[in-house]
Enzyme design. Structure first.
Site: not given
Ligand code: TSX
Ligand code: MN
Length: 614
Positions: A86, A225, A234, A254, A276, A278, A301, A393
């Site tokens: 986007r 895209y 969106k 969202h 984004s 998270c 989404d 994607r």
């Molecule tokens: O999606 C994530 N969540 C929600 C899941 C239901 N991610 C990925 C974010 C990028 C899109 C996360 N990253 C989450 C999370 O709850 N927590 C983290 C941070 C994290 C990354 C790795 C580990 C622990 C926490 N552990 C190991 O790598 C072993």
């Molecule tokens: Mn979105």
């Protein structure tokens, strides 16, 4: 019924559109007169039509057929290298008054923009097929379901819209019944001269994604895209729908939507908004680590919500598919998504393996020894560039998701028990906090923030406010959006049946920069605390940012989590919260006179509580 006409001006039997609505008929022919396509096709949404379009795209090189033994009925598209995401800088809200777009949107004068767009769209479909796609956002029969018609010259858009929304006859029937419909006009902006060889991904370096909230219109030029081109998503379901929702008294947000069932049979529906990066899709498809818990997916989404006749907040997912980011998706981060993608999937800008399957960064621990990257070049682990584009994607139907809730397409929607906001915060915000009131919850949503993850989009780690995760998606003034949330609260006050509002942070870090919380499936432990709060079986500890779990109330059995770390993720430092509240004032000030007084009061109350606390 697919109607194919050789020329928009040919009055043949085959040229009779399958609608009796003069406004639709006239719009389609007005657009054809402007854009001069070689032919017009009314999309009926049939499987035969989908397969014909796919075959044509395979023939043209737009789609590559994947190995049917490994990934049945699945395809890879590679976009133009300058058409990969986007483009917020080219996204405009063309409201009559600039103030209605607010300080967080690009505004353009509607008359001037119409004139610019008319110039760009003139003969922009020459040599191409103009597809007319009636589409429905939401299941037939829900009070918030809305209908649109997208005109596009991209068959990739037709097939993708067929996955992401309900297209064709179903939607046209709703229009025939007299429903108002949203005009969504899209062109890749790449006319073909007679005999000119087409390219695999036609687009135009000049791009405009324009929204006219007053007339409920979308005009998108130059990109094929994602959100730039799949206008149900969106552009309609967030930007135009948020303006409709403000006028009509509902919410277009969202958010992802899930149904949670505890081992004791307690059920709750949770809607959650995250900026984004998270992991909203991962949360929507979570596989809980606590025994006996079930998470079912309703959407990843967008959520549309309304207050029903009993004063309950109900929600539907207006979409019918996932348009998810591939990189980072794996059997460990999101096994449910991996299962969803078994087949019937269109991948865009991922890498191609030597056996004709897909790969992306993070999919496997070991990188394949050889790939064809998203640009079509040979790739090895030594290449020094990602094999899949970071914004590559998958496009896949929700009904392929093994955890899809039976209610995902129920027009009655589900009752929202909890609303969750969140952000990626390495400090300050605790793992979970519950808002003290609806107004405090709206304040938490309005001031939510996330740290930037990729250096490319700015300074790494920089905190960005992203109100309701809607910064690029609210089709009107962000301050009016906050006010609208407060007014929904007033309507819920009549029944007193408010959803609880929470704020979560899976990303708090301890010393050495390590993540304190395991996240992913263990997030069900946080969900369990929310459900215990809903059931009234646990109390919270008052803090300047809301109610915190008592250490003993957060289920930590089976976790390899040091006692100190557990205490730290649930801790709140008044000085940090005060600093954050003062930082949030620049957003409230930016939004200016449109910021509701209530939110300034929540801000000063937060600071007062920090003072009392220290
Ligand atoms: O999606 C994530 N969540 C929600 C899941 C239901 N991610 C990925 C974010 C990028 C899109 C996360 N990253 C989450 C999370 O709850 N927590 C983290 C941070 C994290 C990354 C790795 C580990 C622990 C926490 N552990 C190991 O790598 C072993
Ligand atoms: Mn979105």
């Amino acid at each position: 019924m697919t109607i194919i006409a050789d020329s928009p001006n040919t009055a043949s039997a085959a040229n009779v559109p399958p609608t009796t609505r003069a406004d639709l008929f006239e719009w389609v022919h007005g657009v054809a007169n402007l854009t001069k396509p070689a032919r017009i096709e009314w999309v009926d949404g049939s499987l035969a039509e989908k397969h014909r379009l796919i075959d044509e795209m395979v023939e043209a090189g737009t789609l590559i057929t994947l190995n049917s033994e490994l990934r049945p009925n699945s395809y890879l598209a590679r976009s133009h290298q300058d058409d990969v995401a986007r483009v917020e800088s080219r996204t405009f809200i063309c409201s009559e008054s600039e103030k209605d777009a607010g300080p967080t949107n690009n505004w353009a004068d509607p008359d001037e923009m119409r004139s610019t767009l008319s110039g760009l769209f003139t003969e922009s479909m020459r040599g191409r097929t103009m597809y007319v796609i009636p589409f429905l956002m939401g299941p037939v029969g829900s009070p918030v379901t809305r209908v649109g018609v997208e005109i596009t010259d991209s068959p990739y858009v037709v097939v993708s819209m067929g996955v992401m929304t309900r297209i064709g006859r179903t939607a046209l029937d709703v229009i025939e019944e007299g429903a108002p419909w949203v005009r969504a006009l899209h062109s890749v902006g790449a006319p073909l001269d007679r005999g000119e060889q087409d390219v695999e991904w036609p687009c135009n370096p000049t791009k405009y994604i324009c929204h006219f909230p007053e007339t409920r219109e979308i005009w998108s030029f130059g990109s094929a895209y994602g959100g730039n081109a799949l206008l149900g998503k969106k552009a309609f379901a967030l930007r135009i729908a948020s303006a409709m929702a403000r006028d009509e008294g509902w919410l277009a947000e969202h958010m992802m939507l899930v149904r949670i069932t505890s081992p004791e049979g307690q059920v709750a529906h949770i809607a959650a908004a995250f900026p984004s990066a998270c992991g909203k899709t991962n949360f929507a498809m979570m596989r809980p680590t606590l025994p006996g818990w079930q998470v079912e997916t309703l959407g990843d989404d967008i959520v549309w919500m309304w207050v029903d006749e009993n004063g309950l907040l109900r929600a539907i997912n207006p979409e019918a598919g996932f348009f998810g980011v591939a990189p980072g998706t794996s059997d460990s981060t999101n096994p449910v998504a991996m299962q969803t993608l078994w087949g019937n999937t269109v991948f865009t800008n991922v890498a191609l393996t030597d056996d004709g399957d897909v790969w992306w960064e993070g999919m496997t621990k070991e990188k394949p020894a050889h790939l064809v990257d998203w640009t079509g070049q040979d790739w090895t682990p030594d290449s020094g560039v990602p094999a899949a584009h970071p914004n590559s994607r998958f496009t896949v139907a929700i009904d392929q998701c093994p955890t899809a809730a039976a209610e995902w397409a129920d027009p009655r929607g589900v009752v929202v028990d909890a609303i969750v906001f969140g952000g990626r915060r390495s400090h300050t915000m605790p793992l979970v906090t519950e808002a003290r009131s609806w107004a405090h919850g709206v304040y938490l949503g309005a001031t939510m923030a996330s740290e930037r993850t990729a250096a490319a989009e700015g300074t790494l780690g920089e905190l960005r406010r992203d109100p309701f995760a809607m910064a690029p998606f609210t089709g009107y003034n962000v301050g009016d959006h906050w006010d609208h949330w407060l007014s929904i609260g007033e309507r819920l006050r009549v029944s007193g049946r408010f959803p609880r509002i929470f704020h979560v942070n899976w990303f708090r870090r301890g010393e050495g920069g390590r993540f304190l919380w395991p996240g992913f499936g263990d997030n069900v432990r946080v969900v369990k605390w929310m459900m215990d709060r809903l059931a009234g079986t646990v109390s919270g500890i008052d803090s300047p940012v809301g109610l915190l779990p008592k250490l003993g109330d957060l289920e930590l059995h089976g976790l390899d989590l040091a006692a100190d770390d557990a205490a730290e993720i649930l801790s709140v430092d008044s000085a940090e919260i005060e600093r954050d509240a003062r930082d949030a004032q620049s957003l409230l000030t930016l939004v200016g006179e449109t910021t509701p007084d209530v939110l300034w009061r929540e801000n000063s109350d937060t600071i007062d509580r920090c003072r009392e606390d220290s």
